[in-house]
Design an enzyme around this catalytic site. Structure first.
Site, PDB file in Angstrom:
ATOM      1  N   GLU A  42      30.079 -22.841  -3.374  1.00 22.12           N
ATOM      2  CA  GLU A  42      31.291 -23.720  -4.286  1.00 22.12           C
ATOM      3  C   GLU A  42      30.353 -24.965  -4.752  1.00 22.12           C
ATOM      4  OE1 GLU A  42      34.118 -24.793  -1.372  1.00 22.12           O
ATOM      5  OE2 GLU A  42      33.952 -22.521  -0.615  1.00 22.12           O
ATOM      6  N   GLU A  88      42.107 -29.007  -5.310  1.00 21.24           N
ATOM      7  CA  GLU A  88      42.270 -29.174  -3.788  1.00 21.24           C
ATOM      8  C   GLU A  88      42.472 -30.562  -3.085  1.00 21.24           C
ATOM      9  OE1 GLU A  88      40.895 -26.785   0.459  1.00 21.24           O
ATOM     10  OE2 GLU A  88      39.793 -26.387  -1.530  1.00 21.24           O
TER      11      GLU A  88
END
Length: 444
Positions: A241, A355
């Site tokens: 990520e 997120e």
């Protein structure tokens, strides 16, 4: 001693005795307050031992204007090399094969407040604040120094410091659903490719950068891309990520920062943010993982974005990260192939998006913003975006992602939402707007 001298001694000595008496009376209270505020000495000793291992000796130290301390550490002595799987690893300065070629425009854009639609003018990329104070010499890597305050701020154990929360409590997922956490307060607005649709060897996108407001001290807001493989319902999920995030708990402020993350066991015991544990190998002397990004986009004003590309080197199998547009991209470093099981081959899913964590403060939904804090329908200059979505194929080539090849997900559209689109005229290809304010009348 004369009478006058004795009077002076008594006159000057009296306050001293009073101060001494007051100090003795207050000492137990001061000791109680100190003991309550500070951790025990054994805990501080363990923290210091951890910091001594993580903060390697620097050839140069740079004090950034935003308060960060950047240490220029010799490349071969960086913390990554402490990982037991990398004891015999030889650091690469660059991938043996060229980075994947892009088929779409990768310019960085800035738009004035008067811009309409996607009409844009070329401008410099969002970069890193610490560059204003100096640069690291060649052969070193810039590392944001970790402090005891960083460790203590989250209130977690040393083992959990710098790691994402456990995901054991997530609900079972469908075979083609994205890897998101919906049962422990994490909320998303993401686009994703279907599992097993194709073998993926990398992904790319350009993301504009904001500084969203965070309500809770342990809250965060991030925008990133994920490369995933493994069992999504088991404990062997592999994930790579990278993106930008605002996390007061992790960094002690509300600035957007470049970050990386990895795990090879579904976030249980492996991996961490940035260089807080061994693993990710830095190669660039110009890009500091965890450092603040500037400038940032402003509402109805100038828009600043950054381009991230992650791809697997076909020869040695390491996963490389580059940061910046085509004209000024930097090889940041790589995740060594030795760290992974499933990702030692290829990725089976890509995700792009935002997120946040919702701890429901006071029983209401968090007011932590995602992206710009505006919903997708507000469009360019107001909502956040990912543009030019691409993936890397087995031939080490970048291919645009078709609009039909990505699905979208937002757990509660009243809090945060996402809207995908395709635009060939302005060179944005497949892109999407996303974000939201969190708590509002539609998100109680």
């Amino acid at each position: 001693m004369t009478h006058t001298a004795m009077k002076k001694r008594r006159r000057h000595g009296q306050p001293h005795h009073l101060h001494l008496l007051v100090s003795l009376l207050l000492l137990p209270l001061l000791l109680d307050c100190t003991c309550a505020a500070l951790p025990s000495s054994p805990k501080m000793a363990r923290i210091q031992q951890h910091l001594d291992r993580a903060n390697k000796p620097a050839l140069r130290t740079i004090q950034s204007m935003d308060g960060d301390t950047i240490d220029c550490v010799p490349r071969h002595k960086q913390h990554a090399m402490d990982h037991p799987l990398l004891r015999n690893h030889r650091i690469q300065s660059a991938p043996p094969r060229p980075m994947p070629a892009s088929a779409t425009a990768t310019a960085t854009f800035r738009a004035s407040a008067a811009a309409s639609g996607n009409a844009t003018s070329r401008a410099r990329a969002a970069w890193q604040t610490w560059h204003h104070a100096g640069h690291c010499p060649k052969g070193t890597v810039p590392v944001r120094r970790t402090t005891a305050e960083d460790v203590l701020r989250g209130g977690q154990s040393l083992f959990r410091f710098g790691r994402k929360r456990h995901r054991r409590d997530r609900a079972p997922r469908a075979a083609n659903a994205p890897d998101v956490v919906t049962g422990n307060g994490h909320e998303h607005a993401i686009a994703y490719t279907a599992v097993g649709q194709q073998e993926v060897y990398g992904a790319k996108a350009t993301i504009n950068v904001w500084d969203p407001a965070i309500q809770e001290p342990n809250g965060f807001s991030l925008s990133q891309l994920w490369l995933l493989s493994g069992s999504f319902n088991g404990s062997d999920l592999n994930s790579i990520e990278a993106g930008w995030q605002v996390s007061p708990e992790l960094y002690g402020d509300s600035r957007p920062r470049l970050f990386t993350y990895w795990t090879s066991d579904a976030y249980e015991a492996t991996g961490c943010y940035n260089a807080l544990c061994p693993g990710f190998v830095q190669t660039s002397s110009r890009v500091a993982i965890g450092a603040a990004i500037s400038p940032v986009s402003s509402l109805a004003g100038e828009q600043y974005d950054m381009t991230l590309l992650i791809w697997k080197d076909p020869k040695l199998g390491n996963w490389w990260l580059s940061y910046g547009d085509a004209g000024a991209s930097q090889l940041v470093g790589y995740w060594p192939a030795e760290l992974f099981t499933h990702l030692s081959g290829h990725a089976s899913m890509v995700e792009w998006g935002g997120e946040v964590v919702n701890t429901s403060p006071g029983g209401a939904h968090t007011a932590t913003q995602m992206g710009s804090g505006r919903f997708a329908a507000e469009g360019f200059g107001r909502a956040s975006y990912f543009r030019n979505l691409e993936t890397v194929d087995a031939g080490n080539s970048l291919a645009p992602v078709s609009l039909d090849a990505v699905q979208t997900l937002a757990e509660d559209g009243g809090c945060y939402d996402i809207k995908k689109a395709y635009d060939e005229r302005d060179g944005w290809g497949t892109h999407f707007y996303y974000g939201g304010p969190g708590h509002n009348p539609a998100c109680p």
